[in-house]
Design a protein around this motif. Sequence first.
Motif, PDB file in Angstrom:
ATOM      1  N   GLU A 103       1.359  -0.563   0.067  1.00 20.14           N
ATOM      2  CA  GLU A 103      -0.233   0.128   0.122  1.00 20.14           C
ATOM      3  C   GLU A 103       1.077   1.324  -0.086  1.00 20.14           C
ATOM      4  O   GLU A 103       0.139   2.282  -0.842  1.00 20.14           O
ATOM      5  N   TYR A 104       1.745   1.369   0.376  1.00 15.76           N
ATOM      6  CA  TYR A 104       2.495   2.298   0.928  1.00 15.76           C
ATOM      7  C   TYR A 104       3.407   2.531  -0.241  1.00 15.76           C
ATOM      8  O   TYR A 104       3.368   3.595  -1.473  1.00 15.76           O
ATOM      9  N   GLY A 105       3.853   1.421  -1.100  1.00 16.88           N
ATOM     10  CA  GLY A 105       4.353   1.609  -2.593  1.00 16.88           C
ATOM     11  C   GLY A 105       3.361   2.183  -3.585  1.00 16.88           C
ATOM     12  O   GLY A 105       3.655   3.033  -3.972  1.00 16.88           O
ATOM     13  N   LEU A 106       1.728   1.456  -3.068  1.00 18.99           N
ATOM     14  CA  LEU A 106       0.949   2.327  -4.147  1.00 18.99           C
ATOM     15  C   LEU A 106       0.593   3.873  -4.043  1.00 18.99           C
ATOM     16  O   LEU A 106       0.375   4.774  -5.082  1.00 18.99           O
TER      17      LEU A 106
ATOM     18  N   PHE B  23      -9.704  12.254 -15.944  1.00 19.05           N
ATOM     19  CA  PHE B  23     -10.393  10.576 -16.482  1.00 19.05           C
ATOM     20  C   PHE B  23      -9.290   9.629 -17.827  1.00 19.05           C
ATOM     21  O   PHE B  23      -9.762   9.138 -18.400  1.00 19.05           O
ATOM     22  N   GLY B  24      -8.276  10.131 -17.110  1.00 20.52           N
ATOM     23  CA  GLY B  24      -6.967   9.107 -17.769  1.00 20.52           C
ATOM     24  C   GLY B  24      -6.123   8.246 -16.910  1.00 20.52           C
ATOM     25  O   GLY B  24      -5.546   7.388 -16.830  1.00 20.52           O
ATOM     26  N   ALA B  25      -6.883   8.117 -15.459  1.00 20.31           N
ATOM     27  CA  ALA B  25      -6.317   6.912 -14.546  1.00 20.31           C
ATOM     28  C   ALA B  25      -7.112   5.902 -15.021  1.00 20.31           C
ATOM     29  O   ALA B  25      -5.209   5.084 -14.291  1.00 20.31           O
TER      30      ALA B  25
ATOM     31  N   SER C 196      -5.156  -2.209 -11.572  1.00 21.85           N
ATOM     32  CA  SER C 196      -6.314  -1.487 -11.131  1.00 21.85           C
ATOM     33  C   SER C 196      -6.314  -0.725  -9.583  1.00 21.85           C
ATOM     34  O   SER C 196      -7.295   0.297 -10.246  1.00 21.85           O
ATOM     35  N   ASP C 197      -5.670  -1.247  -9.264  1.00 23.89           N
ATOM     36  CA  ASP C 197      -5.915  -0.774  -8.300  1.00 23.89           C
ATOM     37  C   ASP C 197      -5.023   1.221  -7.898  1.00 23.89           C
ATOM     38  O   ASP C 197      -5.676   1.742  -6.575  1.00 23.89           O
ATOM     39  N   ILE C 198      -4.307   1.559  -8.885  1.00 24.55           N
ATOM     40  CA  ILE C 198      -3.959   2.218  -8.730  1.00 24.55           C
ATOM     41  C   ILE C 198      -4.934   3.981  -9.098  1.00 24.55           C
ATOM     42  O   ILE C 198      -4.818   4.978  -9.017  1.00 24.55           O
ATOM     43  N   ALA C 199      -6.033   3.167 -10.088  1.00 25.03           N
ATOM     44  CA  ALA C 199      -6.585   4.149 -10.886  1.00 25.03           C
ATOM     45  C   ALA C 199      -7.122   5.139  -9.964  1.00 25.03           C
ATOM     46  O   ALA C 199      -7.200   6.384 -10.039  1.00 25.03           O
TER      47      ALA C 199
ATOM     48  N   VAL D 242      -5.262   7.521  -8.595  1.00 26.04           N
ATOM     49  CA  VAL D 242      -4.814   9.151  -9.502  1.00 26.04           C
ATOM     50  C   VAL D 242      -4.844   9.802  -8.996  1.00 26.04           C
ATOM     51  O   VAL D 242      -4.916  10.863  -9.141  1.00 26.04           O
ATOM     52  N   ARG D 243      -6.775   9.002  -8.829  1.00 21.48           N
ATOM     53  CA  ARG D 243      -7.733  10.370  -9.771  1.00 21.48           C
ATOM     54  C   ARG D 243      -7.874  11.255  -7.883  1.00 21.48           C
ATOM     55  O   ARG D 243      -8.290  12.391  -8.003  1.00 21.48           O
ATOM     56  N   VAL D 244      -7.924  10.201  -6.830  1.00 10.24           N
ATOM     57  CA  VAL D 244      -7.812  11.084  -5.369  1.00 10.24           C
ATOM     58  C   VAL D 244      -6.708  11.998  -5.412  1.00 10.24           C
ATOM     59  O   VAL D 244      -6.459  13.673  -5.346  1.00 10.24           O
ATOM     60  N   VAL D 245      -5.336  11.252  -5.903  1.00 15.43           N
ATOM     61  CA  VAL D 245      -4.272  13.031  -5.900  1.00 15.43           C
ATOM     62  C   VAL D 245      -4.100  13.752  -6.767  1.00 15.43           C
ATOM     63  O   VAL D 245      -3.740  14.528  -6.948  1.00 15.43           O
ATOM     64  N   SER D 246      -4.703  13.513  -7.933  1.00 20.78           N
ATOM     65  CA  SER D 246      -4.845  14.375  -9.059  1.00 20.78           C
ATOM     66  C   SER D 246      -4.833  15.783  -8.930  1.00 20.78           C
ATOM     67  O   SER D 246      -4.456  16.866  -9.441  1.00 20.78           O
ATOM     68  N   PHE D 247      -5.879  16.379  -7.659  1.00 23.11           N
ATOM     69  CA  PHE D 247      -6.363  17.867  -7.463  1.00 23.11           C
ATOM     70  C   PHE D 247      -4.337  18.662  -7.050  1.00 23.11           C
ATOM     71  O   PHE D 247      -4.428  19.908  -7.065  1.00 23.11           O
ATOM     72  N   VAL D 248      -3.683  17.799  -6.200  1.00 23.23           N
ATOM     73  CA  VAL D 248      -2.906  18.232  -6.266  1.00 23.23           C
ATOM     74  C   VAL D 248      -1.801  19.119  -7.270  1.00 23.23           C
ATOM     75  O   VAL D 248      -0.726  20.087  -7.541  1.00 23.23           O
TER      76      VAL D 248
END
Length: 298
Positions: A12-15, A78-80, A89-92, A95-101
């Motif tokens: 999880e830390y790696g993801l 939209f590209g996650a 599949s776990d990363i999508a 990435v959406r959550v952290v994209s606002f950074v």
Amino acid sequence: SFLTLTALSGREYGLYQLALSAVALVSILAIDIYDRVIANDISRALAEAKPGDAKRLFFEFAAFKVGAGLLLTGFLLFGADFIAGWYSSDIAALVRVVSFVVVFDAIRSVASLFLGSVVSLRALGAQAVRESVKFGFIGWFFLASSLDIRNVLLATVISSAAASLYVLVPFMQEYRAVFRGVAARRFFALKEELKHYSIWRPLRSAVSQTATPIRPWLIGVLLNTEAVGIYTFATNLFSFVGQFMPVLSSSLLAWEVSNAERFRYIFARAMKYSFALGVMLALAGAIFVPPLVQLFFP
């Protein structure tokens, strides 16, 4: 990192670190290419009593960076699924959550760039605010027994927004003080920058910077996600130690370029004390960092 590691598994830390690396990679390639060049040229224009040129250059660059930040946030949102299809599949969702950074960092970068150009130190606390807010939210989630990878990313986004708000207040004050009553000169400032520097010089810098966010993805592909966690934990410790190392502002040197004697004095003193402090920090890191890595990754 220490609290996070107590609640997350190595995978999880790696993801979590892979999601941050995706955001950092996108930001470097499309947002952070010309920062140093623009900051130095704004400082030079102000030092040469050309505030109209400086205002125009800053306005164009700020519009470009914030606009690019918004577009890239949308791209990651939209590209996650594309990233997930290529890696896991776990990363999508992460990435959406952290994209606002991306957009928050673009806003903070614009404000910090201007403050650095006018040799203002009022943006120096932004990183401390960011880390303090992040630590506060992670600590709160930890005490509430709800610290998971999504909440860690949520704390990252909130802390990025807080750092942006912190920098915007002194930015607006300094902007009014420097550019009050100044009319921006009518010309295409960014076009002139491209003519003067060409795309290759900043592109070389961008390519060198991409090595850092690409490396975790290479480790994840060639080894595994747990290896990403171990690697990023070690590098984060190294970065933490490096934060105690003062960095000479290139904008400060740009203000002093017309005074050769003062320029040499500042540069020589900076090199002398930076080397001495660097040696001490390197020794401290060599002594204390390996036991910490073994503690969290036995």
